[in-house]
Design an enzyme around this catalytic site. Sequence first.
Site, PDB file in Angstrom:
ATOM      1  N   CYS A  61       0.834  -1.206   0.000  1.00  0.00           N
ATOM      2  CA  CYS A  61       0.000   0.000   0.000  1.00  0.00           C
ATOM      3  C   CYS A  61       0.870   1.259   0.000  1.00  0.00           C
ATOM      4  O   CYS A  61       1.800   1.360   0.803  1.00  0.00           O
ATOM      5  CB  CYS A  61      -0.901  -0.006   1.240  1.00  0.00           C
ATOM      6  SG  CYS A  61      -1.913   1.473   1.369  1.00  0.00           S
ATOM      7  N   CYS A  67       0.116   5.863   7.395  1.00  0.00           N
ATOM      8  CA  CYS A  67      -1.223   5.477   7.868  1.00  0.00           C
ATOM      9  C   CYS A  67      -1.104   4.593   9.118  1.00  0.00           C
ATOM     10  O   CYS A  67      -0.291   3.670   9.158  1.00  0.00           O
ATOM     11  CB  CYS A  67      -1.941   4.710   6.758  1.00  0.00           C
ATOM     12  SG  CYS A  67      -3.585   4.133   7.236  1.00  0.00           S
ATOM     13  N   CYS A  70      -2.143   0.058   9.466  1.00  0.00           N
ATOM     14  CA  CYS A  70      -1.326  -1.157   9.342  1.00  0.00           C
ATOM     15  C   CYS A  70       0.037  -0.953   9.989  1.00  0.00           C
ATOM     16  O   CYS A  70       0.605   0.130   9.924  1.00  0.00           O
ATOM     17  CB  CYS A  70      -1.101  -1.510   7.871  1.00  0.00           C
ATOM     18  SG  CYS A  70      -2.580  -2.135   7.066  1.00  0.00           S
ATOM     19  N   CYS A 153      -6.936   1.248  -0.183  1.00  0.00           N
ATOM     20  CA  CYS A 153      -6.681   0.471   1.041  1.00  0.00           C
ATOM     21  C   CYS A 153      -6.806  -1.000   0.689  1.00  0.00           C
ATOM     22  O   CYS A 153      -7.903  -1.479   0.387  1.00  0.00           O
ATOM     23  CB  CYS A 153      -7.663   0.831   2.154  1.00  0.00           C
ATOM     24  SG  CYS A 153      -7.385  -0.193   3.620  1.00  0.00           S
ATOM     25  N   GLN A 259     -18.524  -8.734  13.470  1.00  0.00           N
ATOM     26  CA  GLN A 259     -17.126  -9.182  13.344  1.00  0.00           C
ATOM     27  C   GLN A 259     -16.507  -8.535  12.105  1.00  0.00           C
ATOM     28  O   GLN A 259     -17.182  -8.339  11.102  1.00  0.00           O
ATOM     29  CB  GLN A 259     -17.052 -10.704  13.241  1.00  0.00           C
ATOM     30  CG  GLN A 259     -17.508 -11.442  14.496  1.00  0.00           C
ATOM     31  CD  GLN A 259     -16.543 -11.289  15.680  1.00  0.00           C
ATOM     32  OE1 GLN A 259     -15.417 -10.813  15.538  1.00  0.00           O
ATOM     33  NE2 GLN A 259     -17.011 -11.667  16.854  1.00  0.00           N
ATOM     34  N   PHE A 286     -22.357 -12.380  25.867  1.00  0.00           N
ATOM     35  CA  PHE A 286     -21.843 -11.290  25.035  1.00  0.00           C
ATOM     36  C   PHE A 286     -22.117 -11.664  23.571  1.00  0.00           C
ATOM     37  O   PHE A 286     -21.228 -11.663  22.734  1.00  0.00           O
ATOM     38  CB  PHE A 286     -20.344 -11.062  25.264  1.00  0.00           C
ATOM     39  CG  PHE A 286     -19.962 -10.828  26.701  1.00  0.00           C
ATOM     40  CD1 PHE A 286     -19.989  -9.546  27.232  1.00  0.00           C
ATOM     41  CD2 PHE A 286     -19.575 -11.887  27.525  1.00  0.00           C
ATOM     42  CE1 PHE A 286     -19.636  -9.328  28.563  1.00  0.00           C
ATOM     43  CE2 PHE A 286     -19.225 -11.676  28.851  1.00  0.00           C
ATOM     44  CZ  PHE A 286     -19.249 -10.389  29.369  1.00  0.00           C
ATOM     45  N   ASP A 352     -17.765 -14.116  24.481  1.00  0.00           N
ATOM     46  CA  ASP A 352     -17.019 -13.313  23.508  1.00  0.00           C
ATOM     47  C   ASP A 352     -17.114 -11.845  23.929  1.00  0.00           C
ATOM     48  O   ASP A 352     -17.827 -11.056  23.315  1.00  0.00           O
ATOM     49  CB  ASP A 352     -17.645 -13.523  22.107  1.00  0.00           C
ATOM     50  CG  ASP A 352     -16.928 -12.724  21.026  1.00  0.00           C
ATOM     51  OD1 ASP A 352     -15.854 -12.171  21.293  1.00  0.00           O
ATOM     52  OD2 ASP A 352     -17.466 -12.662  19.897  1.00  0.00           O
ATOM     53  N   CYS A 378     -10.293 -10.980  21.925  1.00  0.00           N
ATOM     54  CA  CYS A 378      -9.544 -10.106  21.018  1.00  0.00           C
ATOM     55  C   CYS A 378      -8.460  -9.382  21.809  1.00  0.00           C
ATOM     56  O   CYS A 378      -7.894  -8.409  21.321  1.00  0.00           O
ATOM     57  CB  CYS A 378     -10.483  -9.101  20.347  1.00  0.00           C
ATOM     58  SG  CYS A 378     -11.359  -8.061  21.534  1.00  0.00           S
TER      59      CYS A 378
HETATM   60  C1  LIG Z   1     -16.735  -8.630  20.837  1.00  0.00           C
HETATM   61  S1  LIG Z   1     -18.474  -8.290  20.775  1.00  0.00           S
HETATM   62  C2  LIG Z   1     -19.042  -9.899  20.425  1.00  0.00           C
HETATM   63  C3  LIG Z   1     -20.406  -9.976  19.852  1.00  0.00           C
HETATM   64  C4  LIG Z   1     -20.828 -11.301  19.219  1.00  0.00           C
HETATM   65  N1  LIG Z   1     -20.329 -12.463  19.910  1.00  0.00           N
HETATM   66  C5  LIG Z   1     -20.473 -11.335  17.754  1.00  0.00           C
HETATM   67  O1  LIG Z   1     -19.646 -12.182  17.370  1.00  0.00           O
HETATM   68  O2  LIG Z   1     -20.996 -10.541  16.999  1.00  0.00           O
HETATM   69  C6  LIG Z   1     -18.798  -7.971  22.449  1.00  0.00           C
HETATM   70  C7  LIG Z   1     -20.243  -7.858  22.852  1.00  0.00           C
HETATM   71  O3  LIG Z   1     -20.271  -7.618  24.263  1.00  0.00           O
HETATM   72  C8  LIG Z   1     -21.397  -6.822  24.544  1.00  0.00           C
HETATM   73  N2  LIG Z   1     -21.175  -6.225  25.878  1.00  0.00           N
HETATM   74  C9  LIG Z   1     -20.355  -5.219  26.214  1.00  0.00           C
HETATM   75  N3  LIG Z   1     -20.430  -4.969  27.530  1.00  0.00           N
HETATM   76  C10 LIG Z   1     -21.317  -5.866  28.042  1.00  0.00           C
HETATM   77  C11 LIG Z   1     -21.821  -6.126  29.345  1.00  0.00           C
HETATM   78  N4  LIG Z   1     -21.402  -5.413  30.395  1.00  0.00           N
HETATM   79  N5  LIG Z   1     -22.728  -7.103  29.517  1.00  0.00           N
HETATM   80  C12 LIG Z   1     -23.151  -7.849  28.446  1.00  0.00           C
HETATM   81  N6  LIG Z   1     -22.720  -7.639  27.190  1.00  0.00           N
HETATM   82  C13 LIG Z   1     -21.812  -6.661  26.986  1.00  0.00           C
HETATM   83  C14 LIG Z   1     -21.456  -5.839  23.404  1.00  0.00           C
HETATM   84  O4  LIG Z   1     -22.768  -5.315  23.285  1.00  0.00           O
HETATM   85  C15 LIG Z   1     -21.042  -6.730  22.221  1.00  0.00           C
HETATM   86  O5  LIG Z   1     -22.172  -7.267  21.597  1.00  0.00           O
END
Ligand SMILES: C[S@@+](CC[C@H](N)C(=O)[O-])C[C@H]1O[C@@H](n2cnc3c(N)ncnc32)[C@H](O)[C@@H]1O
Length: 420
Positions: A61, A67, A70, A153, A259, A286, A352, A378
Amino acid sequence: VLSIGVQGDGQVEHPSGRLYVPLTVPGDRVRARIVGTRGDGFAAEVIELLEPGPDRAQPPCPHFGRCGGCAFQHVADRAYVDWKLGRLETALARAGWRDVACAPLARTPPGARRRATFAAVRPRRKPGSPGEGVAIAGFHARRSHDIVDLGVCPVLDPRIVALLPPLRQTLSQVLHPGERTQVTVIAADAGLDVVMDWPEHLPFALREHLTKLALEADLARLSWHRNGTETTEPLVVRRPVRTRFGTVPVDLPPGCFLQASRAGEEAIVAAVREGLGGSRTVADLFCGVGSIALPIAAGGTRVHAVDVDGEAIGALGHAGRSLAGVSTEVRDLFARPLWPEELRLFEGVVFDPPRAGAEAQARQLSQSSVPVIAAVSCNPESFARDARILAQGGYHLERVTPIDQFLWSPHLEFVAIFRR
Ligand SMILES: C[S@@+](CC[C@H](N)C(=O)[O-])C[C@H]1O[C@@H](n2cnc3c(N)ncnc32)[C@H](O)[C@@H]1O
């Protein structure tokens, strides 16, 4: 240069302390100057490359270097992959695990990232120039508030890159000189979903310009996120922002989490599915809009999906209404994690969380009898903390699957399978 640090910069051990030198690779010999302090050492920049290390590559790039999107285009692919896997190994070692079974790195190809947040500004007029500046839009420059006006990009879905010229044109008309904003774009199956940050209220003239942009750029939806609030209001909806998780179609609410790439999402779901194996009842904690819950439920598993985001839960529930066995709950899992009594209902749990991790939920899980847990992360640092909590409760880390959703960045995601 001896190694590459967690933010992707080359590391040099110098008598005066550690130097972090961006855009270098191990084996490089450089003349560098110190430009400030950083963490336990100093930030430096290259004056001259004296001798290149063996793992240098030609960045694809033209914006690379300036930038901030990356950090690794100058590194040969093999060394890049080894660095990402090494980062995971270090995080696992910190949590007390060595020699864990590790799947190969799941890769996301160039041009596949479907979510981006751009910074934009309309520059003030320079003395002597004829008119107010034309807006610029792109990613922030490395370690700076300056904005790189992106022309190309190689990481992003080309549909997102193609939005930049009409976006600049509109922003040139609606931003005041010196004013900045932020624009988030998702490339969904139905087209682009755009959320623009704006303070307070939207003047009528501005609405007109934004509506024109939505029509001319054929956006699926354009929304307005009121700065500093949780409120995101659709301004123009031309068609539902539909995507699918596995075979299940879902209409995304504006501003929801998605994602970063389809390839990454599918790799996460595959690793979770394999880890949870024959679990007949699963809690997806989550869960967001259901990228994991819905494909698993479509396979016949009963899934209870929990997230704090009511709109995401609404979309998931609506999408899952045709599937037997999907239940949903809006709940703050930091303040009110699922207790061991509630967790007794499940043969498997997937969590997650955001970058902060899931400490409170990990504590409850560590006291539960759930046989298998899939932890999606992550952030290796918060993962190490949560993994230690699970280990103290008697869970064994069986396998990890590293996933590279953020090509050429220092970020790494992974799925870890824990079993009692
Ligand atoms: C990394 S994302 C993962 C979402 C989902 N697993 C996906 O793959 O699309 C994190 C998620 O945690 C939720 N989140 C953040 N803080 C939270 C909390 N205190 N209690 C419950 N969920 C929460 C966010 O709304 C979000 O949807």
